[in-house]
Design a protein around this motif. Structure first.
Motif, PDB file in Angstrom:
ATOM      1  N   PRO A 276     -83.451 -11.946  41.355  1.00 51.63           N
ATOM      2  CA  PRO A 276     -83.424 -11.099  42.546  1.00 51.63           C
ATOM      3  C   PRO A 276     -81.995 -10.805  42.986  1.00 51.63           C
ATOM      4  CG  PRO A 276     -85.060 -12.819  42.773  1.00 51.63           C
ATOM      5  CD  PRO A 276     -84.290 -13.145  41.534  1.00 51.63           C
ATOM      6  N   SER A 308     -89.571  -6.228  47.301  1.00 53.59           N
ATOM      7  CA  SER A 308     -88.387  -6.643  48.062  1.00 53.59           C
ATOM      8  C   SER A 308     -88.785  -7.619  49.144  1.00 53.59           C
ATOM      9  CB  SER A 308     -87.688  -5.428  48.682  1.00 53.59           C
ATOM     10  OG  SER A 308     -88.518  -4.818  49.652  1.00 53.59           O
ATOM     11  N   LEU A 316     -83.469  -8.574  49.191  1.00 52.21           N
ATOM     12  CA  LEU A 316     -83.394  -8.830  47.753  1.00 52.21           C
ATOM     13  C   LEU A 316     -84.526  -8.124  47.037  1.00 52.21           C
ATOM     14  CD1 LEU A 316     -82.552 -12.660  47.653  1.00 52.21           C
ATOM     15  CD2 LEU A 316     -80.986 -10.707  47.631  1.00 52.21           C
ATOM     16  N   TYR A 317     -84.216  -7.557  45.890  1.00 52.11           N
ATOM     17  CA  TYR A 317     -85.200  -6.866  45.061  1.00 52.11           C
ATOM     18  C   TYR A 317     -85.472  -7.694  43.814  1.00 52.11           C
ATOM     19  CZ  TYR A 317     -84.296  -2.798  47.987  1.00 52.11           C
ATOM     20  OH  TYR A 317     -84.181  -1.943  49.057  1.00 52.11           O
ATOM     21  N   GLU A 318     -86.720  -7.692  43.382  1.00 51.64           N
ATOM     22  CA  GLU A 318     -87.065  -8.358  42.136  1.00 51.64           C
ATOM     23  C   GLU A 318     -88.177  -7.590  41.437  1.00 51.64           C
ATOM     24  OE1 GLU A 318     -89.261 -12.141  42.364  1.00 51.64           O
ATOM     25  OE2 GLU A 318     -89.064 -11.952  44.539  1.00 51.64           O
TER      26      GLU A 318
END
Length: 330
Positions: A276, A308, A316-318
């Protein structure tokens, strides 16, 4: 039905993670016959070929109903005592099960599955629980060698990576947030962990200083598994993140194809999210303007390839499982 686990102050200090190859073997056995679990594991099923054909899994399948309802004896996949237990250690522990405990747990299991206790196999197992333990350990060992051992390095890496990631979540967000992020069927409030399971088995337990064991699993996907009773440590088994990439084989051709599909910028952003990351971190890593990265993230999230969440002052993006599978060429 929900499972409730009540935490005391000592229990919060005794939460830990572990990996169990014996438990993974039993979940792999379940996956063979439960089509709702096939999903991401279809490549594994294809690679097995005829490896499962010669296995007589009836002594284990009798405790693993198709529907997922009912209770499976805890001694079959008893929570490990160490962070990592080898398959040899796990099988030795299974073989060392007290026959009286095994018979009690088998009886409880059969009580949730009408007709099982009266079947020829059910009567055989209950009549000689010591022999039943040896039989089920032998079947588990053969299943390990045929179904899991050839793929264990990549499965183990996935589980260890999940534990590393969850440890960082715990450090940054705390235990309550960690539970919420493990699985959408988990919730924690005021010292009570609620696990909403798919089966009809109701269970409530005061942890009473035993703490909680958390075990990531590749083959338990998409379920969350819990309900272990004394003398076993309370345990929650959840799907490891990244299962969608487990069987994928990536290479230059896959990366080029992803670029043609998404465009070079979006493909680069998706590929960079092995962990992330925030918009600014991705921009620095890729040498792109933050506004460009933000636009790519919006499109990828809208397409279901990313999720997110906010962590303190950052978003945070994953990758979602679908995004991970695309990034890995699966």
């Amino acid at each position: 039905m929900p499972v409730y686990m009540r935490f005391g102050s000592d229990d919060l200090l005794r939460c830990r993670f572990a990996v169990s190859p014996v438990f993974e073997t039993h979940e792999a056995i379940r996956t063979l016959r439960r089509t709702e679990r096939h999903g991401y594991h279809r490549p594994w099923l294809r690679r097995l070929g005829d490896a499962a054909a010669g296995l007589d899994l009836a002594p284990l399948w009798i405790f693993m109903p198709h529907t997922g309802n009912g209770y499976t004896p805890d001694f079959l996949g008893g929570p490990p005592q160490a962070a990592y237990t080898s398959v040899a250690e796990g099988l030795a522990r299974l073989r060392a099960t007290d026959p009286a405990l095994a018979r009690a747990e088998m009886t409880l299991s059969f009580s949730t599955m009408p007709g099982a206790a009266e079947s020829p196999l059910g009567r055989k197992l209950l009549d000689d629980p010591a022999a039943a333990i040896e039989l089920m350990a032998d079947v588990t060992e053969r299943a390990w060698h045929a179904l899991v051992e050839p793929f264990w390095p990549r499965v183990h890496d996935l589980l260890e990576a999940d534990i590393d990631y969850r440890a960082r979540q715990l450090a940054s967000a705390g235990l309550g947030e960690l539970f919420a992020l493990l699985h959408n069927r988990l919730s924690y409030e005021d010292g009570l962990l609620t696990v909403r399971t798919k089966n009809d088995y109701y269970y409530e337990r005061d942890l009473a200083g035993d703490g909680l064991l958390l075990m990531p699993s590749a083959f338990a996907w998409p379920d969350v598994v819990t309900g272990f009773q004394p003398p076993w440590q309370p345990t929650v088994i959840y799907p490891a993140r990244g299962v969608g990439t487990l069987w994928a084989e990536s290479g230059p051709e896959a990366a080029q194809a992803l670029g043609r599909l998404l465009g070079a910028g979006r493909a680069a952003v998706l590929a960079a999210l092995d962990e992330p990351a925030s918009t600014s971190a991705l921009a620095r890593r890729l040498g792109l303007a933050p506004s460009s990265v933000s636009a790519h993230l919006t499109v990828l999230k809208g397409a279901g390839l990313l999720t997110s969440h906010r962590e303190r002052h950052r978003v945070l993006y994953e990758r979602t499982p679908l995004g991970g599978a695309l990034a890995a060429g699966g």
